[in-house]
Design a protein around this motif. Sequence first.
Motif, PDB file in Angstrom:
ATOM      1  N   VAL A   1       3.250  27.730  49.069  1.00 49.36           N
ATOM      2  CA  VAL A   1       2.959  28.467  50.304  1.00 49.36           C
ATOM      3  C   VAL A   1       4.078  28.177  51.296  1.00 49.36           C
ATOM      4  O   VAL A   1       4.324  27.018  51.644  1.00 49.36           O
ATOM      5  CB  VAL A   1       1.598  28.061  50.896  1.00 49.36           C
ATOM      6  N   ILE A   2       4.751  29.238  51.769  1.00 50.44           N
ATOM      7  CA  ILE A   2       5.887  29.090  52.678  1.00 50.44           C
ATOM      8  C   ILE A   2       5.471  29.570  54.068  1.00 50.44           C
ATOM      9  O   ILE A   2       5.102  30.732  54.251  1.00 50.44           O
ATOM     10  CB  ILE A   2       7.098  29.899  52.185  1.00 50.44           C
ATOM     11  N   ALA A   3       5.498  28.645  55.036  1.00 49.20           N
ATOM     12  CA  ALA A   3       5.169  28.984  56.426  1.00 49.20           C
ATOM     13  C   ALA A   3       6.470  29.168  57.196  1.00 49.20           C
ATOM     14  O   ALA A   3       7.252  28.212  57.339  1.00 49.20           O
ATOM     15  CB  ALA A   3       4.331  27.878  57.054  1.00 49.20           C
ATOM     16  N   PRO A   4       6.750  30.376  57.729  1.00 50.84           N
ATOM     17  CA  PRO A   4       8.010  30.620  58.443  1.00 50.84           C
ATOM     18  C   PRO A   4       7.958  30.102  59.880  1.00 50.84           C
ATOM     19  O   PRO A   4       6.886  29.839  60.435  1.00 50.84           O
ATOM     20  CB  PRO A   4       8.129  32.146  58.401  1.00 50.84           C
ATOM     21  N   ASN A   5       9.146  29.943  60.474  1.00 53.61           N
ATOM     22  CA  ASN A   5       9.298  29.572  61.886  1.00 53.61           C
ATOM     23  C   ASN A   5       8.585  28.264  62.232  1.00 53.61           C
ATOM     24  O   ASN A   5       7.981  28.109  63.295  1.00 53.61           O
ATOM     25  CB  ASN A   5       8.777  30.683  62.809  1.00 53.61           C
ATOM     26  N   THR A   6       8.624  27.315  61.323  1.00 59.31           N
ATOM     27  CA  THR A   6       8.031  26.010  61.582  1.00 59.31           C
ATOM     28  C   THR A   6       8.694  24.990  60.671  1.00 59.31           C
ATOM     29  O   THR A   6       9.138  25.339  59.573  1.00 59.31           O
ATOM     30  CB  THR A   6       6.504  26.017  61.334  1.00 59.31           C
ATOM     31  N   VAL A   7       8.769  23.764  61.148  1.00 65.74           N
ATOM     32  CA  VAL A   7       9.352  22.721  60.308  1.00 65.74           C
ATOM     33  C   VAL A   7       8.317  21.684  59.903  1.00 65.74           C
ATOM     34  O   VAL A   7       8.641  20.708  59.242  1.00 65.74           O
ATOM     35  CB  VAL A   7      10.536  22.025  61.018  1.00 65.74           C
ATOM     36  N   ASN A   8       7.073  21.890  60.289  1.00 66.31           N
ATOM     37  CA  ASN A   8       5.957  21.070  59.813  1.00 66.31           C
ATOM     38  C   ASN A   8       4.804  22.003  59.473  1.00 66.31           C
ATOM     39  O   ASN A   8       4.408  22.834  60.301  1.00 66.31           O
ATOM     40  CB  ASN A   8       5.499  20.064  60.879  1.00 66.31           C
ATOM     41  N   PHE A   9       4.296  21.864  58.280  1.00 66.09           N
ATOM     42  CA  PHE A   9       3.242  22.777  57.865  1.00 66.09           C
ATOM     43  C   PHE A   9       2.018  22.578  58.752  1.00 66.09           C
ATOM     44  O   PHE A   9       1.626  21.438  59.036  1.00 66.09           O
ATOM     45  CB  PHE A   9       2.863  22.526  56.405  1.00 66.09           C
ATOM     46  N   PRO A  10       1.400  23.680  59.233  1.00 62.97           N
ATOM     47  CA  PRO A  10       0.247  23.560  60.151  1.00 62.97           C
ATOM     48  C   PRO A  10      -0.866  22.695  59.555  1.00 62.97           C
ATOM     49  O   PRO A  10      -1.353  22.969  58.459  1.00 62.97           O
ATOM     50  CB  PRO A  10      -0.221  25.018  60.311  1.00 62.97           C
ATOM     51  N   LYS A  11      -1.232  21.635  60.294  1.00 61.19           N
ATOM     52  CA  LYS A  11      -2.251  20.709  59.794  1.00 61.19           C
ATOM     53  C   LYS A  11      -3.583  21.398  59.551  1.00 61.19           C
ATOM     54  O   LYS A  11      -4.319  21.080  58.608  1.00 61.19           O
ATOM     55  CB  LYS A  11      -2.443  19.572  60.801  1.00 61.19           C
ATOM     56  N   SER A  12      -3.887  22.375  60.419  1.00 65.08           N
ATOM     57  CA  SER A  12      -5.196  23.037  60.320  1.00 65.08           C
ATOM     58  C   SER A  12      -5.357  23.829  59.032  1.00 65.08           C
ATOM     59  O   SER A  12      -6.480  24.149  58.626  1.00 65.08           O
ATOM     60  CB  SER A  12      -5.401  23.963  61.521  1.00 65.08           C
TER      61      SER A  12
END
Length: 625
Positions: A267-278
Amino acid sequence: MDMLGHQIILKIKSRFFDIVDTNSHNLSYIQLLDEMLGTIKNVLHAKDIALYSCKEWDDHWRIEVATDSSYFCPNVLNSLEFRQLLMSHKIHRQSCETEAFNKYDILLPLKHKDGINSFFVIRTNDTGQKISYSDSLLEILIEECSLFLDKIQSLVKIVTEERKYKLLFRVTEKFHSSMKMEDVLGEVIYTLQELYPTFSYYLLLSHDNNSRGDLPIKDLEYDSENIAALEAYVTGQVQFENSREERQSVLYAPLKGKQGVYGVLQVIAPNTVNFPKSEKEFITLLANTAGSAVENAQLYQQSKKLVSDLQLINETTHRLNSNLRLTEMMRYISERISSSFHAEEVGFILFSSESNAMSVLVGSTNFFHTKDAEAYVQHFKEKIKLEKDSLFIGDFEFPQQKSAKYKSIMAIPMMQTGLLKGFSLVMHPSPYHFSFETFKLLQSLIHHSTLALTNSMLREELEKLVITDHLTKLYSRNFLDEKVQCSIKTDQEGTFILIDIDNFKAVNDTYGHQIGDEIIIQVANIIIENIRGSDIGSRWGGEELAVYLPKVPLQLGISIAERLVAKVRAKTNPFVTISCGVSYWNKEIKDDYHSIFKRADKALYVAKETGKDRVVVQTMDFVSE
């Protein structure tokens, strides 16, 4: 704060209360923020207002919502100077040193339990007449807006969590109602796309990733570029990759069942350097649920495959034990292997027990009866004879760089009581076409078939011995009798030739009985060479032989008899001649086997009495030479 300020705050709080509709199941965080800004703008009679936010890992403050975004800078560098400005918790009016906001009137940092992570920028008017707000009013506005933001964030989180777990429950129901891996993997992707449309997803599978439709599937490569994915696959634990340069964070969740790991969800989350904890917990839970479903689907498919394999072996064994002729048996096995294993060529090669020769059994595909097949047969013959073990090759090449049309090859020896009887060769042009499970099944199938094949060959050999004369290899007299009687019932006509070797007693007296036997064999071989496969050559008794020609008219039968007389005269050594008596029948004349033989015998007697080395015909009415 004066009375007007109190009224403004009360009005804002009242409208904030109206914004939140707890009965709505589609609460949108951005929509709530938009309504909040609209409320503040209207109550304060401001021209424009924008809300900026910044994540702890981000290096810019970015607009989340604005009443008119065209008037605002889309993002502002999160510099040390700017952070210090915000952390002062002061209200900053136009006189603040921040260039990005020097044309705006007010900057309000919003308070949060984790520090400052958002602020308002307000443009009060564009006419040059500034609307003045007291610091006490703005301080209370900051508190109320901060509190409202916390509340709507909590509310949206609750609603979102409820929606996610309802989706998880729905997905789990679908997982356990489906026994197809494609459906399970597809449902994982579709659920994530519904919840997180801005994320990207891939399924990293270690093997068997064909026929998955349009699912985003990749091979799980074992290289240094996939360290995190491999870690997740090997350890069964969630792994992360964060990249400031690419401004993305990647989560690798193993698809884990009770018996092992079946792949990795990327799973790739864009525009972030830490995967959302939630989102970590939910995606991990979804991956674990999917892993169990994939395992169940695989086990179900494996059990179906095992049942199918057992049925194949059972049906084949049952069919092979039903006294099939050798030709029928080999055709049946070849067809089953071709259809069950999707093989293009199937061949059965038998070794001679008396020599180094080989023979391709009838039932093998046409390719094995061509010149091109000889190289394959010879190559695998040597390997099978040397190793006496099965061969499973995914990308075959001949030695000396000779190109091979068929890449996927399975060669299975046919062993019986420890003896190598031959081997089966199953081939396909595509590399790695056959699975190892297919190879093991073929081994079992050939093992069960070899006994039936050997028994069928022995049975047919025994039948041949029963109906064949041992010395001449011609048919026995009993077999000829049966065939003539059957022909009289089914055919329209036929010709019978009775043959006697002239002066045979003198041959025995002169050369001995062994040479006499060789003379009989020579005459028998001449008969075999000069009749069709459907004709019947037989040893009648002693030096007498017979030939029956079904469906052959009299004149043609006489020609064949005369040819036999001439060939014997020319080819025998020591030199001998033969005499022939010919009889004929057809449907127009009522006749039986006894009378046919009697006329031929009478004609033969005439031939012997009138000079020998000749053909005499006995019809119903007369005898002619």
